[in-house]
Design an enzyme around this catalytic site. Sequence first.
Site, PDB file in Angstrom:
ATOM      1  N   HIS A 127       0.868  -1.176   0.000  1.00 29.72           N
ATOM      2  CA  HIS A 127       0.000   0.000   0.000  1.00 29.72           C
ATOM      3  C   HIS A 127       0.905   1.228   0.000  1.00 29.72           C
ATOM      4  O   HIS A 127       1.498   1.591   1.023  1.00 29.72           O
ATOM      5  CB  HIS A 127      -0.898  -0.005   1.234  1.00 29.72           C
ATOM      6  CG  HIS A 127      -1.790   1.191   1.320  1.00 29.72           C
ATOM      7  ND1 HIS A 127      -2.838   1.413   0.459  1.00 29.72           N
ATOM      8  CD2 HIS A 127      -1.780   2.247   2.173  1.00 29.72           C
ATOM      9  CE1 HIS A 127      -3.433   2.550   0.774  1.00 29.72           C
ATOM     10  NE2 HIS A 127      -2.814   3.073   1.813  1.00 29.72           N
ATOM     11  N   GLU A 175       0.746   5.442   6.413  1.00 28.57           N
ATOM     12  CA  GLU A 175      -0.645   5.174   6.740  1.00 28.57           C
ATOM     13  C   GLU A 175      -1.587   5.875   5.771  1.00 28.57           C
ATOM     14  O   GLU A 175      -1.234   6.898   5.168  1.00 28.57           O
ATOM     15  CB  GLU A 175      -0.948   5.630   8.177  1.00 28.57           C
ATOM     16  CG  GLU A 175      -0.193   4.869   9.253  1.00 28.57           C
ATOM     17  CD  GLU A 175      -0.614   3.407   9.323  1.00 28.57           C
ATOM     18  OE1 GLU A 175      -1.792   3.120   9.010  1.00 28.57           O
ATOM     19  OE2 GLU A 175       0.221   2.570   9.688  1.00 28.57           O
ATOM     20  N   LYS A 186       0.129  10.706   0.671  1.00 32.79           N
ATOM     21  CA  LYS A 186       0.952  10.113  -0.395  1.00 32.79           C
ATOM     22  C   LYS A 186       0.444  10.501  -1.787  1.00 32.79           C
ATOM     23  O   LYS A 186       1.224  10.897  -2.651  1.00 32.79           O
ATOM     24  CB  LYS A 186       0.975   8.587  -0.251  1.00 32.79           C
ATOM     25  CG  LYS A 186       1.553   8.082   1.057  1.00 32.79           C
ATOM     26  CD  LYS A 186       1.651   6.563   1.090  1.00 32.79           C
ATOM     27  CE  LYS A 186       0.300   5.880   1.017  1.00 32.79           C
ATOM     28  NZ  LYS A 186      -0.560   6.164   2.195  1.00 32.79           N
ATOM     29  N   ARG A 241      18.338  14.686  11.690  1.00 35.23           N
ATOM     30  CA  ARG A 241      18.494  16.065  11.224  1.00 35.23           C
ATOM     31  C   ARG A 241      19.704  16.244  10.310  1.00 35.23           C
ATOM     32  O   ARG A 241      19.709  17.130   9.464  1.00 35.23           O
ATOM     33  CB  ARG A 241      18.612  17.019  12.422  1.00 35.23           C
ATOM     34  CG  ARG A 241      17.393  16.974  13.334  1.00 35.23           C
ATOM     35  CD  ARG A 241      17.377  18.129  14.298  1.00 35.23           C
ATOM     36  NE  ARG A 241      17.284  19.417  13.610  1.00 35.23           N
ATOM     37  CZ  ARG A 241      17.189  20.577  14.231  1.00 35.23           C
ATOM     38  NH1 ARG A 241      17.181  20.623  15.561  1.00 35.23           N
ATOM     39  NH2 ARG A 241      17.109  21.698  13.549  1.00 35.23           N
ATOM     40  N   ASP A 285      -1.764   3.964  -4.623  1.00 35.92           N
ATOM     41  CA  ASP A 285      -2.547   3.146  -3.698  1.00 35.92           C
ATOM     42  C   ASP A 285      -2.000   1.726  -3.571  1.00 35.92           C
ATOM     43  O   ASP A 285      -1.628   1.294  -2.488  1.00 35.92           O
ATOM     44  CB  ASP A 285      -4.024   3.108  -4.108  1.00 35.92           C
ATOM     45  CG  ASP A 285      -4.888   2.510  -3.009  1.00 35.92           C
ATOM     46  OD1 ASP A 285      -4.612   2.777  -1.825  1.00 35.92           O
ATOM     47  OD2 ASP A 285      -5.823   1.755  -3.322  1.00 35.92           O
TER      48      ASP A 285
END
Length: 308
Positions: A139, A155, A160, A244, A178
């Site tokens: 996914h 999630e 996305k 970072r 998807d």
Amino acid sequence: MASVSLRNIIDEFNLEELTSFDNTEDILISIADVTRPGLQLSGSYEHFGADRIQLLGNMEMAYLGMQTPAVRMQKLDALMSRGIPCLIISRHHEPFPEMIECSNRYSVPLLRTPEVTSVFMSSLIKYLNVELAPETTLHGVLVEIYGEGMLMLGESGVGKSETAMEIVKRGHRLIADDLVEVRRVSDTTLLGRAPEIIRHLIEIRGLGILDVKELFGVSAVKQQESIDFVINLELWDERKTYERLGINEESTEILGIRVPSITIPVRPGRNLAIIVEVAAINFRQKRMGYNAAQALTERLFGQQNENS
């Protein structure tokens, strides 16, 4: 075990059917290899793989041409009686009458291609390696940025698809939204593509289903792409410490292959499309030998040595 039907191979390579049967859909190829049965035609069947596609080129056809019709029939009968899936003749050679007869006797499809033997064999093996490769479905969203296949995972609702749409608007290409079908085509290479039913489509909440090919043209989409880099998108967690400097390198394992990756925290105000685009450029730069984080570390150590 993965397999591909002989009918798909015939259609993919536009093979001429010299003998036609109703079983091409039922003949399944599950071995990504092709045999040129010169040794078998000479009489040796030790370690012979009868489940492989058999290909005849100049050498095999010349050898058969040197035989009498009776001997040729005996050799071809011995080959086709072993249940081979098909027999392909390259370079548009004319089949011997004995080939036609044995093909009809054992219902072994006899096919022909005008291609050079080595070129056709290489193309066919490459095709079979992709079609028969270990596969999984993820996914996520797969895009191509500056030639790099970038797989975005995260999630549902993290952004996305919206990021992918902005990336396409910036001149890059969409491969899958998807659902991404991922195949391991070698020990180091993963290939991703969209399921055929949703190919070139993207879902944007509030807008619905959009056809990227129709909206932005054929240059905005691509059927498949290698997966070179993984971007894990997650909602910003104030309690979590994020990288970072980029010194610590991450990786994500897919089908047993570890792919370089990064984790990007998502919160309002961050332009994910630009971040993903720059991530692709930075990844390419690292592959070419330059790492900005390492360069900064070397500068700091150099400055400390000078001061001491």
